[in-house]
Scaffold this motif. Sequence first.
Motif, PDB file in Angstrom:
ATOM      1  N   ASP A 132       0.838  -1.233   0.168  1.00 57.51           N
ATOM      2  CA  ASP A 132      -0.290  -0.125   0.306  1.00 57.51           C
ATOM      3  C   ASP A 132       0.815   0.901  -0.399  1.00 57.51           C
ATOM      4  N   VAL A 133       0.592   2.544  -0.061  1.00 58.64           N
ATOM      5  CA  VAL A 133       0.804   3.569  -0.432  1.00 58.64           C
ATOM      6  C   VAL A 133       0.416   4.798   0.663  1.00 58.64           C
ATOM      7  N   THR A 134       0.735   5.644   1.292  1.00 55.84           N
ATOM      8  CA  THR A 134       0.507   6.053   2.455  1.00 55.84           C
ATOM      9  C   THR A 134       1.345   8.201   1.546  1.00 55.84           C
ATOM     10  N   GLY A 135       0.571   9.310   0.884  1.00 55.20           N
ATOM     11  CA  GLY A 135       1.003   9.757   0.282  1.00 55.20           C
ATOM     12  C   GLY A 135       0.676  10.716   0.760  1.00 55.20           C
ATOM     13  N   GLN A 136       1.353  12.207   0.252  1.00 54.61           N
ATOM     14  CA  GLN A 136       0.504  13.767   0.721  1.00 54.61           C
ATOM     15  C   GLN A 136       1.289  14.362  -0.273  1.00 54.61           C
ATOM     16  N   ILE A 137      -0.104  15.298  -0.106  1.00 55.28           N
ATOM     17  CA  ILE A 137       0.591  16.471  -1.374  1.00 55.28           C
ATOM     18  C   ILE A 137       1.130  17.739  -0.945  1.00 55.28           C
ATOM     19  N   ILE A 138       2.025  18.091  -1.217  1.00 54.39           N
ATOM     20  CA  ILE A 138       2.546  19.528  -0.385  1.00 54.39           C
ATOM     21  C   ILE A 138       2.856  20.412  -1.123  1.00 54.39           C
ATOM     22  N   MET A 139       2.314  22.100  -0.847  1.00 56.83           N
ATOM     23  CA  MET A 139       2.556  22.793  -1.492  1.00 56.83           C
ATOM     24  C   MET A 139       2.740  24.482  -0.944  1.00 56.83           C
ATOM     25  N   ARG A 140       4.160  24.664  -1.456  1.00 50.25           N
ATOM     26  CA  ARG A 140       4.270  25.572  -1.740  1.00 50.25           C
ATOM     27  C   ARG A 140       4.365  26.764  -2.066  1.00 50.25           C
ATOM     28  N   ALA A 141       3.475  27.975  -1.664  1.00 47.08           N
ATOM     29  CA  ALA A 141       2.778  28.907  -2.340  1.00 47.08           C
ATOM     30  C   ALA A 141       3.519  30.068  -2.418  1.00 47.08           C
ATOM     31  N   TYR A 142       4.255  30.876  -3.612  1.00 49.64           N
ATOM     32  CA  TYR A 142       4.409  32.349  -2.489  1.00 49.64           C
ATOM     33  C   TYR A 142       3.718  33.031  -3.940  1.00 49.64           C
ATOM     34  N   LEU A 143       2.023  33.716  -3.950  1.00 49.21           N
ATOM     35  CA  LEU A 143       2.073  34.497  -4.959  1.00 49.21           C
ATOM     36  C   LEU A 143       1.229  35.492  -4.240  1.00 49.21           C
ATOM     37  N   SER A 144       0.877  37.012  -5.314  1.00 46.96           N
ATOM     38  CA  SER A 144       0.517  38.051  -4.369  1.00 46.96           C
ATOM     39  C   SER A 144      -0.858  38.035  -4.711  1.00 46.96           C
ATOM     40  N   ASP A 145      -1.677  38.728  -4.173  1.00 49.00           N
ATOM     41  CA  ASP A 145      -2.963  39.287  -4.370  1.00 49.00           C
ATOM     42  C   ASP A 145      -3.085  40.656  -4.696  1.00 49.00           C
TER      43      ASP A 145
END
Length: 293
Positions: A64-77
């Motif tokens: 089996d697989v345990t997974g995660q999606i990690i995000m790094r967001a450096y986005l202007s508003d």
Amino acid sequence: MYITTEGVKSERAPEDSAKITMQATGALSWRKADVKYRKNEAFVDVIEDVNLLMSATGAVLRADVTGQIIMRAYLSDQDGLQSLPSGNRLGSKATKAAAGSVTLEDCQFHQCVKLGKFDSDRIISFVPPDGEFELMRYRATENVNLPFKVHAIVNEVGKTKVEYSIGLKANFGNKLFATNVVVRIPTPLNTARITERCTQGKAKYEPSENHIVWKIGRFTGQSEFVLSAEADLTSMTNQKAWSRPPLSLSFSLLMFTSSGLLVRYLKVFEKSNYPSVKWVRYMTRAGSYEIRF
């Protein structure tokens, strides 16, 4: 909501309160307003730990697989960040997507994800928090791609010797390579001396751990290497039979997922339509990767 003599109490969950706040004020509890960056960037890491238990006859007892999606967001508003969807080729127990889809279980999302969009279109759409956060975690138990195949032959010669022949083959493509590959091969408690030879990497007997440790720094896809070893044993009174604990494998492998999960695209929608740099990276690591012999 109900009122008591002690004040007003609410049965609403914190996330419900966050939704009410957003509806009333437009504010997002997980994101600061007016974030500014000179360079707008979004990085996605799909990280999976693959677990395997294989019998001495080569039957897969658990995978089996345990997974995660990690995000790094450096986005202007600048004019209000709209959403940042990453379309994924994946399915669920209830509804599978097109042929070749991936079945995921126990999916958990960050509160920023619009769940309705995922349920209907298999698109993760969200307004991201600023910086690094866990976007999603999941499990997969079907059609698990095993990066390595291990063939272990271990023979006990009387009560004085154990002979080992351990074959390790990479099941991934020849353009990929694994790093920090380590095989730990158990030895009996009464091992006195080990002689070993391997076709790649280095092997060393570590008496404190009762293991032969075979290390390969870089393992190219489709390659196959072999370790041969002999363990000389000391005679012991009241000697118990060797329990033969399983050998274990650890590794890191970039640009490969054991679940088959694939991020098809990563888009940033912002009213001013500013340019942004986007990266998607995959990494598969060994969780509990064990082979009995």
